[in-house]
Design a protein around this motif. Structure first.
Motif, PDB file in Angstrom:
ATOM      1  N   ALA A   1     -16.607  39.523   7.074  1.00 38.67           N
ATOM      2  CA  ALA A   1     -15.726  39.299   8.221  1.00 38.67           C
ATOM      3  C   ALA A   1     -14.274  39.406   7.812  1.00 38.67           C
ATOM      4  CB  ALA A   1     -16.006  37.915   8.826  1.00 38.67           C
ATOM      5  N   TRP A   2     -13.949  38.846   6.670  1.00 38.85           N
ATOM      6  CA  TRP A   2     -12.563  38.908   6.205  1.00 38.85           C
ATOM      7  C   TRP A   2     -12.139  40.358   5.972  1.00 38.85           C
ATOM      8  CZ3 TRP A   2      -9.107  35.000   6.018  1.00 38.85           C
ATOM      9  CH2 TRP A   2      -7.858  35.294   5.444  1.00 38.85           C
ATOM     10  N   ALA A   3     -12.995  41.122   5.317  1.00 33.74           N
ATOM     11  CA  ALA A   3     -12.652  42.517   5.031  1.00 33.74           C
ATOM     12  C   ALA A   3     -12.521  43.341   6.305  1.00 33.74           C
ATOM     13  CB  ALA A   3     -13.717  43.126   4.112  1.00 33.74           C
ATOM     14  N   ALA A   4     -13.405  43.104   7.265  1.00 31.05           N
ATOM     15  CA  ALA A   4     -13.426  43.941   8.466  1.00 31.05           C
ATOM     16  C   ALA A   4     -12.402  43.516   9.507  1.00 31.05           C
ATOM     17  CB  ALA A   4     -14.825  43.901   9.090  1.00 31.05           C
ATOM     18  N   LEU A   5     -12.161  42.222   9.634  1.00 34.02           N
ATOM     19  CA  LEU A   5     -11.384  41.719  10.761  1.00 34.02           C
ATOM     20  C   LEU A   5      -9.980  41.240  10.418  1.00 34.02           C
ATOM     21  CD1 LEU A   5     -14.214  39.696  12.535  1.00 34.02           C
ATOM     22  CD2 LEU A   5     -13.348  41.971  13.139  1.00 34.02           C
ATOM     23  N   SER A   6      -9.718  40.953   9.153  1.00 33.07           N
ATOM     24  CA  SER A   6      -8.390  40.439   8.824  1.00 33.07           C
ATOM     25  C   SER A   6      -7.261  41.420   9.155  1.00 33.07           C
ATOM     26  CB  SER A   6      -8.317  40.011   7.348  1.00 33.07           C
ATOM     27  OG  SER A   6      -8.550  41.102   6.484  1.00 33.07           O
ATOM     28  N   PRO A   7      -7.458  42.751   9.056  1.00 32.67           N
ATOM     29  CA  PRO A   7      -6.354  43.633   9.466  1.00 32.67           C
ATOM     30  C   PRO A   7      -5.939  43.452  10.924  1.00 32.67           C
ATOM     31  CG  PRO A   7      -7.940  44.841   8.143  1.00 32.67           C
ATOM     32  CD  PRO A   7      -8.567  43.517   8.448  1.00 32.67           C
ATOM     33  N   LEU A   8      -6.881  43.039  11.776  1.00 29.85           N
ATOM     34  CA  LEU A   8      -6.583  42.833  13.192  1.00 29.85           C
ATOM     35  C   LEU A   8      -6.007  41.451  13.451  1.00 29.85           C
ATOM     36  CD1 LEU A   8      -6.715  43.584  16.210  1.00 29.85           C
ATOM     37  CD2 LEU A   8      -9.107  42.819  16.189  1.00 29.85           C
ATOM     38  N   TYR A   9      -6.570  40.431  12.788  1.00 24.90           N
ATOM     39  CA  TYR A   9      -6.246  39.054  13.158  1.00 24.90           C
ATOM     40  C   TYR A   9      -5.268  38.343  12.224  1.00 24.90           C
ATOM     41  CZ  TYR A   9      -9.937  39.024  16.691  1.00 24.90           C
ATOM     42  OH  TYR A   9     -10.691  39.294  17.801  1.00 24.90           O
ATOM     43  N   VAL A  10      -5.278  38.648  10.954  1.00 25.59           N
ATOM     44  CA  VAL A  10      -4.504  37.858   9.990  1.00 25.59           C
ATOM     45  C   VAL A  10      -3.092  38.420   9.852  1.00 25.59           C
ATOM     46  CG1 VAL A  10      -4.327  37.077   7.594  1.00 25.59           C
ATOM     47  CG2 VAL A  10      -6.555  37.129   8.734  1.00 25.59           C
ATOM     48  N   HIS A  11      -2.116  37.544   9.997  1.00 31.44           N
ATOM     49  CA  HIS A  11      -0.720  37.917   9.769  1.00 31.44           C
ATOM     50  C   HIS A  11      -0.368  37.536   8.330  1.00 31.44           C
ATOM     51  CE1 HIS A  11       3.507  38.655  10.684  1.00 31.44           C
ATOM     52  NE2 HIS A  11       3.775  37.534  10.048  1.00 31.44           N
ATOM     53  N   ASP A  12      -0.153  38.523   7.495  1.00 35.98           N
ATOM     54  CA  ASP A  12       0.183  38.263   6.089  1.00 35.98           C
ATOM     55  C   ASP A  12       1.569  37.654   5.987  1.00 35.98           C
ATOM     56  OD1 ASP A  12      -2.198  39.145   4.947  1.00 35.98           O
ATOM     57  OD2 ASP A  12      -1.547  41.235   4.994  1.00 35.98           O
ATOM     58  N   VAL A  13       1.678  36.640   5.133  1.00 36.24           N
ATOM     59  CA  VAL A  13       2.926  35.907   4.966  1.00 36.24           C
ATOM     60  C   VAL A  13       3.431  36.069   3.534  1.00 36.24           C
ATOM     61  CG1 VAL A  13       3.986  33.625   5.020  1.00 36.24           C
ATOM     62  CG2 VAL A  13       2.248  34.210   6.694  1.00 36.24           C
ATOM     63  N   PRO A  14       4.671  36.495   3.346  1.00 35.57           N
ATOM     64  CA  PRO A  14       5.239  36.492   1.990  1.00 35.57           C
ATOM     65  C   PRO A  14       5.234  35.071   1.437  1.00 35.57           C
ATOM     66  CG  PRO A  14       6.617  37.761   3.497  1.00 35.57           C
ATOM     67  CD  PRO A  14       5.619  37.047   4.343  1.00 35.57           C
ATOM     68  N   ARG A  15       4.882  34.929   0.178  1.00 33.24           N
ATOM     69  CA  ARG A  15       4.697  33.606  -0.407  1.00 33.24           C
ATOM     70  C   ARG A  15       5.945  33.129  -1.136  1.00 33.24           C
ATOM     71  NH1 ARG A  15       0.658  31.957   2.682  1.00 33.24           N
ATOM     72  NH2 ARG A  15      -1.162  33.329   2.525  1.00 33.24           N
ATOM     73  N   GLY A  16       5.997  31.807  -1.280  1.00 31.54           N
ATOM     74  CA  GLY A  16       7.032  31.171  -2.070  1.00 31.54           C
ATOM     75  C   GLY A  16       6.456  30.708  -3.388  1.00 31.54           C
ATOM     76  N   LEU A  17       6.419  29.384  -3.597  1.00 33.81           N
ATOM     77  CA  LEU A  17       6.008  28.837  -4.883  1.00 33.81           C
ATOM     78  C   LEU A  17       4.497  28.812  -5.077  1.00 33.81           C
ATOM     79  CD1 LEU A  17       8.444  25.791  -4.943  1.00 33.81           C
ATOM     80  CD2 LEU A  17       8.668  27.899  -6.264  1.00 33.81           C
ATOM     81  N   ALA A  18       3.765  28.619  -4.012  1.00 29.94           N
ATOM     82  CA  ALA A  18       2.331  28.383  -4.129  1.00 29.94           C
ATOM     83  C   ALA A  18       1.543  29.387  -3.293  1.00 29.94           C
ATOM     84  CB  ALA A  18       2.007  26.951  -3.681  1.00 29.94           C
ATOM     85  N   ALA A  19       0.214  29.377  -3.495  1.00 28.72           N
ATOM     86  CA  ALA A  19      -0.643  30.363  -2.845  1.00 28.72           C
ATOM     87  C   ALA A  19      -0.606  30.258  -1.327  1.00 28.72           C
ATOM     88  CB  ALA A  19      -2.080  30.211  -3.339  1.00 28.72           C
ATOM     89  N   THR A  20      -0.383  29.051  -0.809  1.00 27.19           N
ATOM     90  CA  THR A  20      -0.330  28.877   0.646  1.00 27.19           C
ATOM     91  C   THR A  20       1.088  28.607   1.140  1.00 27.19           C
ATOM     92  OG1 THR A  20      -0.830  26.525   0.381  1.00 27.19           O
ATOM     93  CG2 THR A  20      -2.694  28.018   0.771  1.00 27.19           C
ATOM     94  N   SER A  21       2.075  28.852   0.314  1.00 27.59           N
ATOM     95  CA  SER A  21       3.459  28.613   0.717  1.00 27.59           C
ATOM     96  C   SER A  21       3.979  29.772   1.553  1.00 27.59           C
ATOM     97  CB  SER A  21       4.348  28.405  -0.516  1.00 27.59           C
ATOM     98  OG  SER A  21       4.380  29.586  -1.295  1.00 27.59           O
TER      99      SER A  21
END
Length: 241
Positions: free
Chosen positions: A28-48
């Motif tokens: 699901a991640w491979a197929a659907l993330s291009p449509l749904y997930v907005h990539d965020v530039p990171r700061g200090l940490a993996a979820t920053s």
């Protein structure tokens, strides 16, 4: 020269364990993330979130529409239901657990919800810098981790100062909606938000009525079955000076 920082200034409201996604979630991640997930530039940490990163709702959704943001969307039951039944609005789910985001995308795709986007990031950073000021018409925080042990309450999402964070993201007149099945946390939420000059109560009495737009989830049902009262709160963003 000082050493570069590799940690956040404040405790986060989650512990991000490295649990493996199922094969279905990986697909699901491979197929659907291009449509749904907005990539965020990171700061200090993996979820920053990098402080210079910005989310442009009109560019992302391709239109101007009311924006509803859910913090800690879990497996996405509430926001997928809302997005699929309110095509006139846009929805943004903010979550740090990738397996939950994968489940959200699967359900959104089945429901045909194309007005939903997902961000994998620490929510306060999304509210403080990533979203344009006043971008959100509604902000939802449903059943966030109560961190019930006294030594852990500093990790709660809604703690002193959160009113300003939420108030920045909400438009004037926008609504912050919260729900929890943990009484101590509900009372802390109410105290913190009552003290926030950016917000005013949007309910009478001790607690707000249950929000009609919140679909009943297995998590909420489990709390009810265990005898815990569900407490709702709602606050309105006061007009900026």
């Amino acid at each position: 020269m000082p050493e570069p920082r590799t940690f956040r200034d404040h405790p986060v409201s989650f512990v991000r364990r490295s649990g493996r996604m199922s094969d279905g979630q990986e697909r699901a991640w491979a197929a659907l993330s291009p449509l749904y997930v907005h990539d965020v530039p990171r700061g200090l940490a993996a979820t920053s979130v990098h402080p210079d990163a910005r989310f442009d709702p009109v560019a992302v959704y391709g239109r101007e529409a009311p924006l509803v943001v859910e913090i800690g969307s879990g497996q996405g039951h509430a926001i997928v239901h809302a997005a699929s039944t309110r095509p006139d609005a846009d929805f943004l789910a903010v979550e740090v657990f990738r397996a939950g985001l994968a489940r959200t995308m699967l359900d959104a795709d089945r429901a045909g919800a194309r007005n939903l986007r997902l961000i994998e990031a620490n929510a306060p950073e999304v509210l403080e810098t990533l979203l344009p000021e006043g971008a959100a018409d509604e902000l939802w925080i449903f059943f966030s981790d109560p961190w019930h042990k006294n030594r852990h309450t500093k990790r709660r999402m809604v703690r002193p100062g959160f009113g300003a964070t939420a108030g920045r993201a909400l438009r004037d007149g926008g609504v912050l909606r919260l729900a929890t099945d943990w009484e101590d946390y509900a009372r802390q939420m109410r105290q913190v938000l009552d003290d926030a000059p950016e917000l005013e109560r949007a309910f009478d009495g001790d607690w707000a009525p249950r929000f009609d737009g919140r679909v009943m989830t297995a998590f909420e049902r489990k709390g009810v079955e265990r005898g815990r009262d569900i407490r709702d709160l709602a606050y309105r963003r006061v007009a900026r000076g």
